[in-house]
Structure formats: structure tokens, C-alpha cells
Design a protein around this motif. Structure first.
Motif, short mmCIF file in Angstrom:
data_model
loop_
_atom_site.label_atom_id
_atom_site.label_comp_id
_atom_site.label_asym_id
_atom_site.label_seq_id
_atom_site.Cartn_x
_atom_site.Cartn_y
_atom_site.Cartn_z
N LEU A 60 43.31 29.07 -10.58
CA LEU A 60 41.86 28.53 -9.79
C LEU A 60 41.01 28.64 -10.64
O LEU A 60 40.44 29.87 -10.94
CB LEU A 60 41.86 29.44 -8.52
N THR A 61 40.52 27.52 -11.33
CA THR A 61 39.42 27.53 -12.15
C THR A 61 38.08 26.78 -11.54
O THR A 61 38.17 26.20 -10.12
CB THR A 61 39.49 26.72 -13.53
N ALA A 62 36.98 26.92 -11.88
CA ALA A 62 35.85 26.26 -11.26
C ALA A 62 34.91 25.59 -12.44
O ALA A 62 34.65 25.84 -13.42
CB ALA A 62 35.12 27.51 -10.49
N ASP A 63 34.36 24.70 -11.75
CA ASP A 63 32.82 24.02 -12.32
C ASP A 63 31.93 24.54 -11.46
O ASP A 63 31.54 23.85 -10.32
CB ASP A 63 32.73 22.51 -12.25
N VAL A 64 31.20 25.32 -12.16
CA VAL A 64 29.74 26.30 -11.45
C VAL A 64 28.50 25.55 -12.04
O VAL A 64 28.44 25.79 -13.07
CB VAL A 64 29.92 27.70 -11.40
N ALA A 65 28.09 24.82 -11.25
CA ALA A 65 26.75 23.95 -11.73
C ALA A 65 27.34 23.33 -12.99
O ALA A 65 28.03 22.42 -12.83
CB ALA A 65 25.75 24.99 -12.13
N ASP A 66 26.88 23.86 -14.22
CA ASP A 66 27.36 22.96 -15.50
C ASP A 66 27.88 23.93 -16.29
O ASP A 66 28.22 23.68 -17.43
CB ASP A 66 25.95 22.63 -16.38
N VAL A 69 34.40 27.55 -15.81
CA VAL A 69 34.98 28.92 -15.89
C VAL A 69 36.29 29.08 -15.50
O VAL A 69 36.98 28.29 -14.58
CB VAL A 69 33.79 29.88 -15.30
N ALA A 70 36.78 29.96 -15.94
CA ALA A 70 38.13 30.55 -15.37
C ALA A 70 38.35 31.34 -14.31
O ALA A 70 39.64 31.74 -14.08
CB ALA A 70 39.06 31.06 -16.88
N VAL A 71 37.35 31.78 -13.77
CA VAL A 71 37.35 32.91 -13.02
C VAL A 71 37.04 32.38 -11.52
O VAL A 71 36.32 31.32 -11.52
CB VAL A 71 36.43 33.88 -13.42
N SER A 72 37.16 32.93 -10.54
CA SER A 72 36.69 32.38 -9.03
C SER A 72 36.32 33.65 -8.28
O SER A 72 36.42 34.82 -8.71
CB SER A 72 38.13 31.90 -8.34
N PHE A 213 31.67 35.21 -9.56
CA PHE A 213 33.04 34.71 -10.04
C PHE A 213 33.45 35.86 -11.15
O PHE A 213 32.90 35.75 -12.22
CB PHE A 213 32.77 33.10 -10.59
N ASN A 214 34.28 36.55 -10.58
CA ASN A 214 34.76 37.88 -11.46
C ASN A 214 36.15 37.86 -11.56
O ASN A 214 36.57 38.82 -12.32
CB ASN A 214 34.00 39.03 -11.04
N PHE A 215 36.88 37.13 -10.92
CA PHE A 215 38.32 37.49 -10.67
C PHE A 215 39.22 36.17 -11.49
O PHE A 215 38.88 35.03 -10.99
CB PHE A 215 38.79 37.74 -9.44
N TYR A 216 40.17 36.55 -11.91
CA TYR A 216 41.28 35.50 -12.37
C TYR A 216 42.18 35.39 -11.07
O TYR A 216 42.98 36.35 -10.60
CB TYR A 216 42.11 35.88 -13.57
N LEU A 270 37.47 26.73 -21.25
CA LEU A 270 36.87 27.28 -20.23
C LEU A 270 36.23 28.55 -20.76
O LEU A 270 36.44 29.24 -21.58
CB LEU A 270 37.55 27.63 -18.91
N GLN A 271 34.93 28.80 -20.08
CA GLN A 271 34.04 29.94 -20.23
C GLN A 271 34.81 31.10 -19.55
O GLN A 271 35.50 31.09 -18.40
CB GLN A 271 32.69 29.89 -20.10
N ALA A 272 34.50 32.33 -19.95
CA ALA A 272 34.96 33.67 -19.31
C ALA A 272 36.51 33.58 -19.09
O ALA A 272 36.93 34.28 -18.20
CB ALA A 272 34.43 33.61 -17.75
N ASP A 273 37.13 32.81 -20.15
CA ASP A 273 38.79 32.89 -20.22
C ASP A 273 39.23 34.17 -20.86
O ASP A 273 38.59 34.79 -21.63
CB ASP A 273 39.09 31.69 -20.74
#
Length: 790
Positions: A60-66, A69-72, A213-216, A270-273
Motif C-alpha cells: 500500500l503506497t500513497a500520494d500525500v499532498a505533493d 510515499v511507501a508508507v501508510s 504515515f509510518n508503517f509499511y 518513493l520517499q520514506a522507502d
């Protein structure tokens, strides 16, 4: 018949030792390159495919604002499983935690510790050597360790049921032993602990937060679900609707996506990967390089075969006279090329086994080759078969087409094959070589640019150590001892290091902010000495100071943040700013500096005062690094004896971010050199062919007064024209390919024509040196020898 052809082939190999050596060596080098590259590509494409249900597992990845990220959020996966029948199971990971573990007298700080839900083994297929996968993560004090960690802490004793002391206070019990994690897994850990162990202390889990958003998070889809793009888009839409039910879009706009686990390694930007991602662009590039190097090696064979065609002419003529058909002759010559290809393959396999440790060192891999593996064996035989057919096809068609009447009368004018075709082969060889040479030079220049780039702070001589254990509670004593020692007096304490920051928040308010704007601001908490130790420069205002007590709620921003807020550095000073509801004013604007890899552009940053600790960074004096390390270790041992001392260097951490690019550059260097060597072998063959074809012409020219230089110029000028044509083709290709690669960096060099000029001149110089041997040899030959029969 077959054995007769085989005997003739061996005789020709033995009779013409020099040309046979060049033929076999060229093909063997080409095969070695191709085998190494294909092993590397195979490894890159194999990531995470060993899981039993890999095709059903998604992250599960996400587009958070701009941000991408690889976390959710921690609370999202359990609710998705509950509300979406297509999801069979889910697991959350909290990655790369740091704890001190000890067993008896063995005590180490471990950094590769994952917390995972008890469903971990429902989804992933990591082999469990000991323990029950169904229950291993059920108890909150459980720990699963890898085989290497079992050896590290318990030697040869059975670790099951034994305890490890954690952080000098808690005890965890070994409930399972994992096999060492495969190198081709994007999840790399040494210890696995249950999520229930942190459920009561982690705010994201305890308070069911949806905006952190801190978990993979990973899900396994039901086998009845057909994962077509349309169906997956439908799932993502459902996920987004569920999320919107918990977090208003006006507060935080997020869109979630499903990333196949098999695509994570090569398709993650992705960031935070998690660290260690590959790059599909490199895989495609090297796969093409492997093909072209093999083609270049095959071209050598073709040119060398046609260069020696006169030696086989009468044999072909006689065979045709006694009834051999063209098909039989083609079969004979293809058989000979196949024999040479398989001899080259045997040599290549030996070289691969010999050089594999060196290649692994350069590529940063642990590749292996098992010759009896069905797929590998089929691949190797396929390489030899294709090489033999491709390299032998033109000579077989060419040699079998000789007309016996002309050949046996000694009429050789029509021999030599299609000149345009041969010249095209040479051009293709040098196009590949020049592209690789230019690419190598540009990769080197970009890596040098990154290494020497002004990041906005002085990265050298920065030594850091993480605060652990009692250091958090004894900060006053820590600061006093650091100040008293001249080796450590130039220090700062910050919450994180400005190397690869992954945090961010949209909970930022300022005057004039668009109420609909959702801009993520990374944030950094520092002390008053941070700006001096890192040698940051202010664009306006001042850094934090102990003379201003109100700075505890004030802020420093970077130039990018001022720009985003619609301010100039000058008029930002004194403006109100709120972070997480804490109101203060902007007291300074620091010049932009990189706090993430240079593949990413500088983002808006908010800096606030640190009072909780984190990392101690010391700027060492030149030549005192070892002494400073000992001083830091002594301070740590005195104040924090229960925790081992560990440290790092900022410049080394920065360099490790470009490890993939550095490895690619090293591989490019090797393959570019080998491509040039193989090309020169082909050029040598063609120059030998031309010299042999024009032996009598050269004799006549010398009798009429031509000098050695005149003859050398005559023989080399045609090749020079071919290299020039190759340059004209190679330069645009190299420019396009390298420009595309450089677009992956937010900061990169500008492609200048000097690089292409140097690469072209280098290829031309090497070509001239190669040609000169046969040209000079032909030019100094006694014309009497070539004209005796006239």
C-alpha cells in the motif's frame, strides 16, 4: 560426414592458430560480458518472486499532498481487510528499529529489527528453520532471529526458548529461527518482533491515527480476484473512499495505490522507502549492452572469417567439383562456427567462475552460477547456439557461394564479400564502443559532481553518534563533558540528521495561506549550535541563540519555505508561523541546503529548537578523527555504560546514497573497455583482410615509388572514414541516453560536446593503433614477393 566436418574444423583451428585465437578470444570475452550482465539482470528481476503467492501480494503506497510515499497509516490495513472481501490478509511492518541486545557476555547494538503483525507468515514465504509460523509472533515478548544472528549470540547452541535482554531492561524469548533473508528480498532484517510488543506504546496504533504515515503495509488478494488494471483501480477507489471516511480531504488529501511486491525493487521512486532499491532503467540499459557486446563479438568472427576467405577458396571449389551442394557447404561452415562458439563458451564459463568474486565486488552482489541448473544451462547453450549461428551465417553464405571455375583458375577478384555489409559491421562495432565510452565519461562526471557538489553545508569532518539509553536523561552532563574536551567541543544535538530526512507535515499555518493548500513541510529540530557546526549560511535574520529565551517557540525556515509562503527572505523575518498548533515567529531564513538525496529537489523546511536529543554531531579538526572517536567513546562509556558505542560519518552516509550509481559507473567502465578491445579485434581482422586483398596493388605502388607512409595512409583512410561515420551515429544516441539518465537527478551536470569529442578521438586513436600493425606490415613487405607470379 559429420565427423569429417569436425575433423576439418579442428585442423583449421590448429593450422591458423593466431586467427583461431582471436576468433575464440573475441567470442569468449563477449560471452563473459553477456553472462555477467545476464546474471545481474536475472538477479534484479528476481526480487521478491520467491514468495509463494507473490502475484497476489501488494504494498500500500500513497500520494500525500505533493509527496509519493511507501508508507501508510497503521489503522488502515485492518479496516481494509474487514471491509473489502477481495483482501484475503494483511500485515504491517514497522521497519529498521534500533535496540541493544545481549546474551551472556555478548552485547550488540542492532539496527535491522522489524516489528510485524502475527499474519507475517500468512503472506510472506521466508523459510522458518525452527519454530511454528502460525504461533511464533503471537506472544508480545517473542523474537525471531535469522540463522546468522543465532550463530552470533548463541554459537552452536539451540537458540529456541532462550532469552535476549533488550535495552538493558526487557527480556525477549526466541520463538523461531529464520533462514538468512534472501539477498533478492526488498525486506532485509535480522530480527522480527511482534507488533503487539509496541501496541501500547506506539501512538499510531494505540490511538488509531489515520493521518500519520509510518508503517509499511502489505495485503494479499484473494485468488478468486482477477488483478486486471481495471479491477485494481476499482480496489484503490474503495480504499480511498474508506480513508476519506476517517480523514477529511480538506485536512489531508491522500490517494492510495497498490504496488505489486515484485515491482517494488525496480519501480520505486518513493520517499520514506526501504533502502536498497534498484532501477529498471539500469536493467534495461545493461540488457541492451549485453546484446550489443555479443553482437560486436559476432561481427569479429564474420570479419575474420571473410578476411581469411582466400585460404578456403580452393577447398570450396574442389568440394563443389566433386559434388558438394551449397547446403552441405553452409552446414559445414556453420558447424565450424558452432564448434568455435562452444569452445569459446567453455572458456567463458571458466572465466566467469574465476572472475565472479571480482564482479560481485564491483556490482555489490552475491551472484552465483550453477552450471547444472536447467535454466542456466539452457541459457548458456542458447548463447553459444545463437552466437554460432549469427557469427557463422554470413561467412557460410559467402564462402559457399564461390564459383569453382573462377576459384580454381585463381580469379579472386570477386572474393571478400559485400563491402558495404562489412563496413556496416565495423561502424556498428564502433557505435557501441563510442556510446559506452561517452556514457562512462558522463557517469563519472556526474558522480564527481555529486561528490563535490555544494550541499549548502560543509559535509567533511562531521562525525555523529546516536543518543541511547541514559544519555537522554543525562544531557546536561553530556554537554558539559563534550564542551570540556577540545576534541569534541564543536558539537550540536539534533533530532535527526540532514542526510535523508523522511518526515513531513501539513499542519503549518502562516499569514496569507490559501485555506485549500496542502503543502508538506519536512521539519528538523536542532539546538543553537547546529548552524555553526554544519556551517550553514543565513539568507536573512539570525539562527537560534541562547540569548533569546523565546526561541523555544520560534522558527527558522529555508529559502524554499519562504518562497512557498509567498515571502522573500527579508520580509519573512518577524512573520507569525504555527507548527502543530505551536505559535511563534520566523527569526531567520537559512540558505537552501540539501537534506535529501540530490535526485530530489530542495523542499520547504521548518527548523525548530530541540530539547529531547537524538544525534550528537561533532565537527572534528583535521587529523584528529581517531582521537575524537576515542574521546566520544570514553564519554559514552562513562555516562552510558550499558550501551555500546556506535558512530558514523555524514560524508560516508551521503556517499552511500549513490551506491547504485557508483556501481553502474564501475560496470560501465569495465564493459566499455572490453567493447573497445573486442571491436579492435574485429578491426584488426578487417585490416588484415584489406591488406591481403591489396597485396599486389601495394607491390605495384611501391615499385612506382610509393613510400611506407603513402601505403599506410591508403590502407587506414578507409577505416578512418568508417570511424567518423560511427561517431556521427553514436553521438546523438549517447546524448539522448545520458540526457534521459541525468533527468533522474534534480541537480546534474550539463552535457558538453567535449565528452563526445574525447570519446570519439579515443576510439579513433585506438582504431589507428590497431590498423597500423597490419598496414605497416604490408607497407614494408618486399614488393618482389607479391609480384613474383606476375
Amino acid at each position: 560426414m559429420f565427423f569429417n566436418y569436425l575433423k576439418i574444423a579442428f585442423r583449421n583451428i590448429v593450422r591458423h592458430k593466431a586467427f583461431s585465437f582471436i576468433n575464440i578470444a573475441g567470442l569468449a570475452i563477449g560471452m563473459v560480458c553477456s553472462i555477467f550482465i545476464l546474471l545481474w539482470v536475472r538477479n534484479e528481476l528476481s526480487y521478491d518472486r520467491f514468495h509463494k503467492n507473490a502475484d497476489q501480494i501488494y504494498r500500500l503506497t500513497a500520494d500525500v499532498a505533493d509527496f509519493k510515499v511507501a508508507v501508510s497509516p497503521a489503522s488502515m490495513p485492518p479496516e481494509l481487510k474487514m471491509k473489502m472481501p477481495a483482501i484475503k490478509d494483511m500485515v504491517r511492518l514497522n521497519a529498521n528499529n534500533q535496540h541493544v541486545l545481549e546474551a551472556g557476555i555478548k552485547k550488540f547494538e542492532e539496527k535491522r529489527i522489524f516489528y510485524a503483525d502475527s499474519t507475517f507468515f500468512h503472506i510472506f514465504s521466508f523459510p522458518l528453520l525452527k519454530g511454528n509460523p502460525a504461533t511464533a509472533l503471537n506472544r508480545p515478548d517473542a523474537v525471531l532471529i535469522t540463522k546468522d544472528m543465532a550463530k552470533k549470540y548463541f554459537a552452536d547452541a539451540d537458540p529456541m526458548g532462550k532469552t535476549l535482554r533488550m535495552d538493558n531492561k526487557d527480556y525477549v524469548t526466541v520463538t523461531g529461527v529464520l533462514d538468512n533473508i534472501p539477498a533478492n528480498s526488498h525486506l532485509q532484517f535480522d530480527f522480527l518482533m511482534p507488533m503487539s510488543a509496541i501496541a501500547q506504546t506506539n501512538a499510531d496504533i494505540k490511538e488509531s491515527k489515520w493521518d500519520n504515515f509510518n508503517f509499511y503495509s502489505y495485503i494479499e488478494l484473494d485468488k478468486s480476484f482477477n488483478p486486471t488494471p481495471a479491477n485494481l483501480a476499482g480496489l484503490e477507489k474503495q480504499m480511498n473512499e474508506i480513508y476519506k471516511g476517517h480523514v477529511d480531504e480538506k485536512k489531508l488529501k491522500s490517494a492510495f495505490h497498490l504496488q505489486p511486491i515484485t515491482a517494488i525493487h525496480l519501480h520505486s521512486d518513493l520517499q520514506a522507502d526501504l533502502p536498497g532499491s534498484g532501477n529498471i532503467q539500469y536493467v534495461n540499459t545493461f540488457f541492451i549492452v549485453a546484446i550489443f557486446i555479443l553482437v560486436v563479438a559476432c561481427i569479429n568472427f564474420m570479419n575474420l572469417a571473410t578476411a581469411r576467405s582466400a585460404r578456403r577458396a580452393k577447398e570450396v571449389g574442389l568440394r563443389k567439383v566433386v559434388g558438394a551442394g551449397r547446403g552441405q557447404l553452409i552446414g559445414q561452415f556453420l558447424g565450424e562456427s558452432m564448434l568455435i562458439a562452444f569452445i569459446a563458451l567453455l572458456i567463458a564459463i571458466g572465466l566467469v567462475y574465476l572472475l565472479l568474486p571480482v564482479f560481485n565486488e564491483v556490482a555489490g552482489k552475491t551472484l552465483s552460477i550453477h552450471i547444472l541448473d536447467g535454466k542456466i544451462l539452457a541459457g548458456l547453450l542458447g548463447i553459444a547456439l545463437i552466437t554460432g549461428l549469427v557469427s557463422g551465417s554470413y561467412p557460410a553464405l559467402f564462402l559457399s557461394g564461390f564459383q569453382p571455375a573462377k576459384v580454381l583458375k585463381g580469379n579472386m577478384k570477386t572474393m571478400g564479400g559485400n563491402r558495404i555489409f562489412r563496413n556496416s559491421l565495423v561502424v556498428l562495432q564502433f557505435v557501441v564502443s563510442i556510446v559506452l565510452l561517452a556514457g562512462t565519461a558522463l557517469v563519472y562526471k556526474q558522480l564527481k559532481f555529486i561528490k563535490n557538489m555544494n550541499l549548502g553545508f560543509e559535509k567533511s569532518n562531521l562525525l555523529y553518534t546516536g543518543m541511547t539509553g541514559d544519555l537522554f536523561n543525562r544531557q546536561d552532563a553530556l554537554k558539559t563533558q563534550l564542551k570540556q574536551n577540545p576534541l569534541t567541543s564543536d558539537f550540536t544535538i539534533s533530532g535527526s540528521l540532514p542526510v535523508n530526512m523522511t518526515n513531513g507535515t501539513v499542519t503549518v499555518e502562516w499569514q496569507g495561506k490559501d485555506p485549500n493548500a496542502q503543502i508538506i513541510f519536512p521539519n528538523l529540530d536542532v539546538d543553537e549550535d547546529f548552524f555553526d557546526v554544519y556551517q550553514l549560511k543565513m539568507a536573512s535574520g539570525r539562527p537560534f541563540s541562547r540569548d533569546f529565551k523565546a526561541d523555544s517557540s520560534n522558527y527558522v525556515i529555508n529559502e524554499k519555505a519562504a518562497q512557498v509562503m509567498g515571502m522573500t527572505p527579508a520580509n519573512a523575518i518577524g512573520q507569525p508561523l504555527s507548527l502543530w498548533g505551536v505559535k511563534g515567529i520566523i527569526v531567520g531564513v537559512v540558505k537552501n541546503f540539501n537534506f535529501k538525496p540530490v535526485q530530489q529537489s530542495i523542499e520547504p523546511l521548518i527548523i525548530h529548537l530541540n530539547r529531547s536529543g537524538g544525534f550528537i554531531t561533532v565537527r572534528t579538526k583535521p587529523g584528529t578523527t581517531e582521537a575524537t572517536l576515542k574521546a566520544l567513546e570514553k564519554i559514552n562509556t562513562g555516562l552510558n555504560p550499558a550501551y555500546p558505542f556506535s558512530y558514523g560519518f555524514i560524508d560516508q552516509d551521503l556517499a552511500s546514497q549513490y551506491k547504485g550509481e557508483q556501481q553502474m559507473g564501475n560496470l560501465f567502465n569495465i564493459f566499455a573497455i572490453l567493447a573497445i578491445i573486442i571491436s579492435c579485434m574485429g578491426l584488426y581482422g578487417l585490416s588484415a583482410f584489406m591488406a591481403e586483398q591489396r597485396t599486389k596493388e601495394i607491390g605495384v605502388r611501391k615499385v612506382l615509388g610509393a613510400s611506407v607512409m603513402n601505403v599506410v595512409y591508403m590502407l587506414s583512410s578507409s577505416f578512418t572514414r568508417l570511424i567518423v561515420v560511427a561517431v556521427l551515429i553514436a553521438v546523438p544516441i549517447a546524448w539522448y541516453a545520458m540526457n534521459k539518465w541525468l533527468q533522474g537527478f534534480a541537480y546534474h551536470i550539463q552535457i558538453g560536446w567535449i565528452v563526445f569529442g574525447v570519446a570519439s578521438l579515443a576510439a579513433l586513436a585506438v582504431a589507428w593503433i590497431t590498423i597500423s600493425y597490419e598496414s605497416v606490415k604490408a607497407a614494408v613487405a618486399n614488393p618482389v614477393s607479391s609480384l613474383r607470379s606476375e
